[in-house]
Design a protein around this motif. Sequence first.
Motif, PDB file in Angstrom:
ATOM      1  N   ALA A 235       0.840  -1.206   0.000  1.00 21.48           N
ATOM      2  CA  ALA A 235       0.000   0.000   0.000  1.00 21.48           C
ATOM      3  C   ALA A 235       0.871   1.251   0.000  1.00 21.48           C
ATOM      4  O   ALA A 235       0.624   2.209  -0.770  1.00 21.48           O
ATOM      5  CB  ALA A 235      -0.920  -0.009   1.222  1.00 21.48           C
ATOM      6  N   ALA A 236       1.919   1.222   0.843  1.00 16.16           N
ATOM      7  CA  ALA A 236       2.799   2.397   0.932  1.00 16.16           C
ATOM      8  C   ALA A 236       3.545   2.604  -0.376  1.00 16.16           C
ATOM      9  O   ALA A 236       3.673   3.737  -0.857  1.00 16.16           O
ATOM     10  CB  ALA A 236       3.785   2.207   2.088  1.00 16.16           C
TER      11      ALA A 236
ATOM     12  N   ALA B 240       2.645   1.678  -3.420  1.00 16.45           N
ATOM     13  CA  ALA B 240       1.725   2.155  -4.459  1.00 16.45           C
ATOM     14  C   ALA B 240       1.391   3.622  -4.244  1.00 16.45           C
ATOM     15  O   ALA B 240       1.283   4.404  -5.197  1.00 16.45           O
ATOM     16  CB  ALA B 240       0.460   1.312  -4.438  1.00 16.45           C
ATOM     17  N   THR B 241       1.264   4.017  -2.984  1.00 14.98           N
ATOM     18  CA  THR B 241       0.948   5.419  -2.674  1.00 14.98           C
ATOM     19  C   THR B 241       2.147   6.318  -2.984  1.00 14.98           C
ATOM     20  O   THR B 241       2.010   7.385  -3.593  1.00 14.98           O
ATOM     21  CB  THR B 241       0.565   5.567  -1.187  1.00 14.98           C
ATOM     22  N   LEU B 242       3.333   5.848  -2.557  1.00 15.07           N
ATOM     23  CA  LEU B 242       4.524   6.683  -2.736  1.00 15.07           C
ATOM     24  C   LEU B 242       4.872   6.883  -4.215  1.00 15.07           C
ATOM     25  O   LEU B 242       5.508   7.861  -4.575  1.00 15.07           O
ATOM     26  CB  LEU B 242       5.720   6.068  -2.000  1.00 15.07           C
TER      27      LEU B 242
ATOM     28  N   ARG C 135       3.005   7.777  -6.282  1.00 14.00           N
ATOM     29  CA  ARG C 135       2.191   8.883  -6.789  1.00 14.00           C
ATOM     30  C   ARG C 135       2.530  10.220  -6.126  1.00 14.00           C
ATOM     31  O   ARG C 135       1.943  11.232  -6.460  1.00 14.00           O
ATOM     32  CB  ARG C 135       0.701   8.578  -6.552  1.00 14.00           C
ATOM     33  N   VAL C 136       3.459  10.219  -5.107  1.00 14.80           N
ATOM     34  CA  VAL C 136       3.771  11.499  -4.453  1.00 14.80           C
ATOM     35  C   VAL C 136       5.003  12.119  -5.097  1.00 14.80           C
ATOM     36  O   VAL C 136       5.694  11.480  -5.903  1.00 14.80           O
ATOM     37  CB  VAL C 136       4.014  11.319  -2.925  1.00 14.80           C
TER      38      VAL C 136
ATOM     39  N   TYR D  95       9.464   9.915   3.192  1.00 15.96           N
ATOM     40  CA  TYR D  95       8.668   8.770   3.658  1.00 15.96           C
ATOM     41  C   TYR D  95       9.502   7.482   3.677  1.00 15.96           C
ATOM     42  O   TYR D  95       9.439   6.690   4.596  1.00 15.96           O
ATOM     43  CB  TYR D  95       7.433   8.567   2.767  1.00 15.96           C
TER      44      TYR D  95
ATOM     45  N   ALA E 136      -6.706   4.393  -9.882  1.00 18.97           N
ATOM     46  CA  ALA E 136      -5.537   4.010  -9.075  1.00 18.97           C
ATOM     47  C   ALA E 136      -5.636   2.561  -8.588  1.00 18.97           C
ATOM     48  O   ALA E 136      -4.667   1.805  -8.653  1.00 18.97           O
ATOM     49  CB  ALA E 136      -5.415   4.955  -7.884  1.00 18.97           C
TER      50      ALA E 136
ATOM     51  N   PHE F 235      -3.407  -0.637  -9.754  1.00 21.12           N
ATOM     52  CA  PHE F 235      -2.629  -1.403  -8.777  1.00 21.12           C
ATOM     53  C   PHE F 235      -2.803  -2.903  -8.997  1.00 21.12           C
ATOM     54  O   PHE F 235      -1.827  -3.655  -9.058  1.00 21.12           O
ATOM     55  CB  PHE F 235      -3.058  -1.014  -7.354  1.00 21.12           C
TER      56      PHE F 235
ATOM     57  N   THR G  17       0.555  -3.118 -11.145  1.00 19.88           N
ATOM     58  CA  THR G  17       1.572  -3.137 -10.082  1.00 19.88           C
ATOM     59  C   THR G  17       1.709  -4.527  -9.444  1.00 19.88           C
ATOM     60  O   THR G  17       2.817  -5.071  -9.385  1.00 19.88           O
ATOM     61  CB  THR G  17       1.215  -2.093  -8.990  1.00 19.88           C
TER      62      THR G  17
END
Lengths: 318, 456
Positions: free
Chosen positions: A116-117, A119-121, A123-124, A132, A226, A230, A234
């Motif tokens: 989860a982290a 996949a989120t990172l 996008r940042v 992070y 998103a 994933f 991903t």
Amino acid sequence: MSEHLAAWKRTKSDAPAVRSGRSARVGRTRERRRTERAAYLFILPAFIVYTALVIAPLGHAAWLSLFEWDGVSPAKWVGFSNYRAIYSDPEIRASFLHPLTMVIFYSFVPIVLGLAAAATLARVSRSAFHIYRTVLFLPMVVATVSVALVWQRFYELDGPLNQALRFVGLGSLARPWLGDFTYALPALSVIGTWSTVGFCLILFVAGIQNISPTLYDAAKVDGAGAVREFFAVTLPGLRHELAFALVLTIIGALRTFDINYLLTKGGPGTATTVPAYEVYQNAFALSQVGRAAAFGIALTVLIVTVVSTILFVERRRR
Amino acid sequence: MPGLHQRWRARTWIVSIAVAGCVVLATGTASSSVTAPSVPPHSQLKSKVAALGKITLTVEDVEQQVARSKAYDLLNKQFEKLYPNVKIKRVTKGYSALITGEKLLLSSSHAPDVVQINYGYSDQGPLVKGKLIQSLDPYAKAWGWYKRQPASNLDPIRMTPAATKLGTSNLWGMAGTVDLIGIYYNKDLLSKIGASVPKTAADFATVLDKSKAAGQVPLMIADGDQNATLFLWYVAMAMVVPPANLQHFLLGQPGANFSLPQWVAAAKLIRHWAADGYLPNGYEGLDQGQTAKMFGSGQGLFRPSGTWENGEFVQDLGNKVGFIVPPPEGHAAATVAGPGQPWCIVTKSKNQLAGAAYIDFITSDAAAKVFANVQDLAATKIPAPSKLSPSAKDIYAGYAGLARSGTGLSWSIGTPKAYTYLNSGGQEMLRGKITAEDYIKKLGDLYAEDLKDQQS
């Protein structure tokens, strides 16, 4: 592939103009054998070191596990009776079952959180990503003793966790977590989640960077959001990393010792004993080296079985 | 190339089995033979050691507590002054580090000359059986060591050469100090509740109730590291169980009768203290170090523990701390008063005479004064020194009382299985997971198993 091609070309050019198919095959086989011999020669030094430091001690431990031995005096042959304790002694049996709980927190939870982290990172922004990543990876580099002290304080009755529970009106749940028969093992295992999630994250981020951007572009063109992206791009792209993370974190869970030894010494009662703790306890506190060796070998077999199963399934899927 | 892999796998096994065989043969070689040392008369000891020329004596200990460590530094200096040709090299390790590595250390080429060990079947047994330490009897006979210390201090270190019986036969070590288990108390908190020092188990129960009613922590001990289990066990058992019975269990000798109701009564007492709020809040997650600090800072009326903590409590609380032997119920006051970590002569040492001289000095009256100066309890039978803190005076008086009544109990891990369960099962009983009856029943069963193991 290109080396084989070159070897094949070499064989072709060196061969006499008129040569039977059989003799050409024999020549190729000889060449391959020569190459293999050279390869084995190259790995020989590493193999010798590995044998001396890993295989021989493992063989020695397996041999010792068949004896009753205090570590000094002559040993007495007892066959496989040291292994019998694993299923006949309820406390030893429990110590082999406790890692099952730990696997959930050391392996499954960090992998889910890491995915989860990651996949989120992805996008940042780049600077936020670095911050992070560093923060999440930090627990991996902190010494275990320091980790143990911090978590001991965290779990105390007046520690931050219970204070937070009281603050949100859940004071009835407050308890000395590491001294509680029901929650001591999960509480210890959570420390494993905290320390391995960063490792999973780094692994998955590296894996995502290897996934071709064209796949993401194609997904976007197809209108994937998103979540869809994933699961469609991903996750399949991280199959190898997932297997690798699973193997390493499960090994970590099964062979855990330090945190349990430092924080609970297997207690309360025997609620947090693990195989490695029993190895230590039998080898050093009770001077039953044969028994300790038997538990160590059983643990090794357990780890090898679990890891082989994961790798087998992963290869089959490939 | 499956065939090649298989061949390699086969070769690997052959190589590893061969290497393993060599390692086994290497580890299985007989230990060095032991011959009785020639012991000079005590009057010639100084000249005989001087004749050894300039030597370095390596002494390895586990004395990391500030007060005791200071005493040993001073003693080593005094020893070097007494024997100018001997230089002491002191190595101090953590208890776990030394005990876990001792067998390897003493059989290695860099073994120390004199070493502290842990007594009991599990630790001392293999060292004796493997001839890694020397019997001290030749020195003890020639130099009168037996008379220096009471039997309760020597018996736990006695063991047959085959390590089959504990508490009898050869003497393998001598300790400089006594570890006496009792109860520290905070005088200020005691006077606040208008109570006096309890003399009997019933008095103790009354004071505990008063303390709890006044909002104090009656017993400052915690169990995150099984410390409460262990020390409450010692204290409650010493209060309730007939001393002779307890002694048999502690030394792993036949004769402890677990069907006596006092065993269960003592276990119920421990459960009562834990269940009914006599321990600090959250005691299940705190450890020994934390509660020692809390007691030192003035929290908690009583602190069940050992004399090794006295130096630190005197530093923290000064004259406000006192010490009592567990107040008994129906018998003379009794408690564990066994040796501290004993000093042994290592078989591989080339300086055994100097090593014996070192033990001779550590257990002398001169050394006893040094231990007393750091408020510790010396093992040697000398009158209590005059310059003592009130709690140290209590300790020396308590020890003298035990010597008079013969109820100073030797302690050793004479029953490894029962001792392990004493802690783990004790925690279960303390938290009400099992009943006191079940706990004592299993403890008795394991004690019987341990006795059977000794026979085999």
